[in-house]
Motif scaffolding. Structure first.
Motif, mmCIF file in Angstrom:
data_model
loop_
_atom_site.group_PDB
_atom_site.id
_atom_site.type_symbol
_atom_site.label_atom_id
_atom_site.label_comp_id
_atom_site.label_asym_id
_atom_site.label_seq_id
_atom_site.Cartn_x
_atom_site.Cartn_y
_atom_site.Cartn_z
ATOM 1 N N ARG A 184 0.859 -1.184 0.000
ATOM 2 C CA ARG A 184 0.000 0.000 0.000
ATOM 3 C C ARG A 184 0.896 1.234 0.000
ATOM 4 O O ARG A 184 1.302 1.704 1.060
ATOM 5 N N TRP A 185 1.158 1.735 -1.166
ATOM 6 C CA TRP A 185 2.020 2.899 -1.302
ATOM 7 C C TRP A 185 1.258 4.041 -1.954
ATOM 8 O O TRP A 185 0.378 3.824 -2.782
ATOM 9 N N GLN A 186 1.629 5.278 -1.587
ATOM 10 C CA GLN A 186 1.066 6.454 -2.244
ATOM 11 C C GLN A 186 1.841 6.773 -3.517
ATOM 12 O O GLN A 186 1.255 7.118 -4.539
ATOM 13 N N GLY A 187 3.176 6.655 -3.453
ATOM 14 C CA GLY A 187 4.006 6.935 -4.622
ATOM 15 C C GLY A 187 4.122 5.726 -5.526
ATOM 16 O O GLY A 187 3.641 4.631 -5.209
ATOM 17 N N ASN A 188 4.766 5.929 -6.669
ATOM 18 C CA ASN A 188 4.934 4.834 -7.617
ATOM 19 C C ASN A 188 5.976 3.823 -7.135
ATOM 20 O O ASN A 188 6.969 4.189 -6.506
ATOM 21 N N ILE A 189 5.751 2.567 -7.466
ATOM 22 C CA ILE A 189 6.722 1.506 -7.179
ATOM 23 C C ILE A 189 7.860 1.607 -8.193
ATOM 24 O O ILE A 189 7.625 1.778 -9.391
ATOM 25 N N GLY A 190 9.108 1.511 -7.707
ATOM 26 C CA GLY A 190 10.268 1.653 -8.580
ATOM 27 C C GLY A 190 11.017 0.351 -8.811
ATOM 28 O O GLY A 190 10.605 -0.724 -8.370
ATOM 29 N N ARG A 191 12.149 0.467 -9.481
ATOM 30 C CA ARG A 191 12.962 -0.690 -9.840
ATOM 31 C C ARG A 191 13.450 -1.472 -8.618
ATOM 32 O O ARG A 191 13.461 -2.715 -8.622
ATOM 33 N N VAL A 192 13.860 -0.759 -7.570
ATOM 34 C CA VAL A 192 14.444 -1.415 -6.394
ATOM 35 C C VAL A 192 13.460 -2.398 -5.767
ATOM 36 O O VAL A 192 13.840 -3.516 -5.388
ATOM 37 N N GLU A 193 12.188 -1.993 -5.648
ATOM 38 C CA GLU A 193 11.181 -2.864 -5.030
ATOM 39 C C GLU A 193 11.003 -4.148 -5.844
ATOM 40 O O GLU A 193 10.850 -5.245 -5.281
ATOM 41 N N ILE A 194 11.026 -4.027 -7.175
ATOM 42 C CA ILE A 194 10.887 -5.201 -8.033
ATOM 43 C C ILE A 194 12.112 -6.096 -7.910
ATOM 44 O O ILE A 194 12.002 -7.322 -7.801
ATOM 45 N N GLN A 195 13.292 -5.491 -7.912
ATOM 46 C CA GLN A 195 14.523 -6.277 -7.798
ATOM 47 C C GLN A 195 14.590 -7.012 -6.463
ATOM 48 O O GLN A 195 15.026 -8.167 -6.403
ATOM 49 N N ASN A 196 14.160 -6.345 -5.384
ATOM 50 C CA ASN A 196 14.146 -7.002 -4.078
ATOM 51 C C ASN A 196 13.178 -8.187 -4.074
ATOM 52 O O ASN A 196 13.462 -9.241 -3.487
ATOM 53 N N PHE A 197 12.052 -8.011 -4.725
ATOM 54 C CA PHE A 197 11.052 -9.080 -4.809
ATOM 55 C C PHE A 197 11.607 -10.265 -5.592
ATOM 56 O O PHE A 197 11.499 -11.420 -5.157
ATOM 57 N N VAL A 198 12.227 -9.979 -6.725
ATOM 58 C CA VAL A 198 12.816 -11.041 -7.547
ATOM 59 C C VAL A 198 13.914 -11.760 -6.772
ATOM 60 O O VAL A 198 14.024 -12.997 -6.814
ATOM 61 N N GLY A 199 14.727 -10.988 -6.037
ATOM 62 C CA GLY A 199 15.785 -11.594 -5.241
ATOM 63 C C GLY A 199 15.234 -12.543 -4.192
ATOM 64 O O GLY A 199 15.781 -13.630 -3.968
ATOM 65 N N ALA A 200 14.132 -12.140 -3.548
ATOM 66 C CA ALA A 200 13.519 -12.996 -2.532
ATOM 67 C C ALA A 200 12.971 -14.274 -3.151
ATOM 68 O O ALA A 200 13.067 -15.360 -2.567
ATOM 69 N N LEU A 201 12.397 -14.150 -4.356
ATOM 70 C CA LEU A 201 11.836 -15.322 -5.031
ATOM 71 C C LEU A 201 12.920 -16.286 -5.508
ATOM 72 O O LEU A 201 12.653 -17.472 -5.741
ATOM 73 N N SER A 202 14.146 -15.778 -5.674
ATOM 74 C CA SER A 202 15.239 -16.588 -6.216
ATOM 75 C C SER A 202 15.961 -17.401 -5.155
ATOM 76 O O SER A 202 16.779 -18.273 -5.484
ATOM 77 N N MET A 203 15.700 -17.133 -3.879
ATOM 78 C CA MET A 203 16.364 -17.875 -2.804
ATOM 79 C C MET A 203 15.945 -19.343 -2.850
ATOM 80 O O MET A 203 14.812 -19.674 -3.216
ATOM 81 N N ASN A 204 16.860 -20.224 -2.489
ATOM 82 C CA ASN A 204 16.600 -21.661 -2.564
ATOM 83 C C ASN A 204 15.346 -22.084 -1.809
ATOM 84 O O ASN A 204 14.577 -22.935 -2.259
ATOM 85 N N SER A 205 15.137 -21.470 -0.648
ATOM 86 C CA SER A 205 13.986 -21.851 0.174
ATOM 87 C C SER A 205 12.685 -21.232 -0.317
ATOM 88 O O SER A 205 11.608 -21.612 0.132
#
Length: 309
Positions: free
Chosen positions: A225-246
Motif C-alpha cells: 500500500r504505497w502512495q508513490g509509484n513503485i520503482g525498480r528497487v522494489e521489483i529487484q528485491n522481490f525477484v531476489g527474494a523469489l530466487s532464494m533456494n527456500s
C-alpha cells in the motif's frame, strides 16, 4: 515538444497541460489502432510517453474533501474537448477515434483552430443553457467547464473511493483483502510457508495455481500500500527474494495500490522469473470482475434536449 519535470509540468498551468494531453491522446490513438480504454492510456503516460512526467499521473493534492489528482481533471478536460471537436468517441470509458480522428493528418493539425475554437463554442452554449436554467430555479451559478468535468469524473468515483478505503484499512484487513483478491485470481495461499504482514500493510507469501492440464505452479506474492509509484528497487528485491533456494517460485505477483514507474516495469520484464504487475486500476478491474464486496449500479445522464426550450 519538451520533456517536463513534475514541478515544471505543474507550473505551466492547467490550460497548457490540457493542450498537451489532447495531442498525446491523439498521438497514442493514431499509433495504436485508434481505440483504447483509460487504463491503457495511463499505462502509456507512465511507461512510454516522453512529454508527461509519470509522477504526475498519481500525484495527489489537498482539497476540501480530502485529496484529489489534478491528472483526472487534465485528462477529462482533454477527452471532452476531443469529443466536442469531433475527433473522439467515448463509449463506456473506451475511447475511439471518430472518422474525423482516423483521417487526421498531424502535418496539417492546428490545435487552436481544429479543437480549441470548436470546444470554446460548445462551452459557451453549455454556459448559456445553464445560466438560463439557474435563473429559472434561482440556483447558484457554477462554471460549465468544472460542472461538466466533475460529472464525468464521478462516473468512476467508486474507483477513487476503493483506493482510499484500501489505504485506510488496518494491515490485517488489507492482508485479508489481498488474500481474497489472489484467491479469485486462482491462487491458493500456502499457509505453511507463512504470510507476514509488513509495515506498509502489504503481505509477503506464497501460493499455488493449478493450470488446466493439472500442472501446479508455485507463486510468490507481494502486496504494498504505497502512495508513490513503485520503482525498480522494489521489483529487484522481490525477484531476489523469489530466487532464494527456500523460496523458489515459478513466477511472482506484485500488487500495489498505486502504480509502477517505467523502471519497475522494465525490471519486471527483464527478470528471469516472470512477474505479473497489478496496479490500482487492475485491482479495481478485478474487484469489479469478481464483484468483491461491490455491486453494479445502472444510471443514466440526461442530454441537453431536456433543458432546451
Amino acid at each position: 515538444m519538451t520533456k517536463y519535470s513534475i514541478d515544471e509540468f505543474e507550473k505551466i498551468g492547467q490550460g497548457h497541460r490540457v493542450d498537451i494531453f489532447i495531442v498525446e491522446i491523439l498521438k497514442y490513438l493514431k499509433e495504436n489502432s485508434g481505440k483504447s480504454d483509460r487504463k491503457e492510456l495511463i499505462q502509456y503516460f507512465i511507461e512510454e510517453d516522453d512529454i508527461v512526467p509519470s509522477e504526475w499521473i498519481t500525484k495527489e493534492f489537498p482539497g476540501k474533501n480530502g485529496t484529489y489528482k489534478k491528472f483526472d481533471f487534465d485528462f477529462n478536460f482533454a477527452k471532452k474537448e476531443l469529443q466536442v471537436s469531433g475527433f473522439l468517441k467515448d463509449i463506456r470509458n473506451v475511447l475511439e477515434l471518430s472518422e474525423k480522428g482516423y483521417d487526421l493528418d498531424f502535418q496539417k493539425f492546428n490545435l487552436e483552430q481544429d479543437v480549441k475554437n470548436i470546444s470554446a463554442k460548445y462551452w459557451q452554449d453549455k454556459h448559456d443553457i445553464r445560466i438560463a436554467m439557474k435563473k429559472k430555479s434561482k440556483q447558484i451559478e457554477q462554471s460549465p467547464e468544472k460542472e461538466t468535468v466533475i460529472s464525468e469524473i464521478t462516473t468512476d468515483n467508486w474507483r477513487e473511493k476503493l483506493s482510499k478505503a484500501l489505504h485506510q484499512m488496518s494491515p490485517k484487513k488489507f492482508e485479508s483483502f489481498a488474500r481474497l483478491l489472489v484467491k479469485n485470481m486462482g491462487v491458493n495461499i500456502d499457509n505453511s510457508k507463512g504470510v507476514q504482514v509488513s509495515n506498509d500493510g502489504g503481505i509477503d507469501g506464497f501460493g499455488y495455481m493449478r493450470a488446466d492440464d493439472f500442472r501446479t505452479n508455485r507463486v510468490g506474492i507481494q502486496a504494498k500500500r504505497w502512495q508513490g509509484n513503485i520503482g525498480r528497487v522494489e521489483i529487484q528485491n522481490f525477484v531476489g527474494a523469489l530466487s532464494m533456494n527456500s523460496n523458489q517460485a515459478e513466477y511472482g505477483i506484485f500488487i500495489t495500490t498505486s502504480y509502477f514507474n517505467k523502471n519497475a516495469i522494465e525490471a519486471a520484464r527483464d527478470s528471469t522469473i516472470p512477474i505479473t504487475l497489478i496496479n490500482i486500476d487492475d485491482i479495481c478491474d478485478l474487484v469489479a470482475k469478481y464483484e468483491i464486496f461491490v455491486k453494479p449500479v445502472l444510471t443514466y445522464e440526461l442530454d441537453d434536449y431536456y433543458f432546451q426550450d
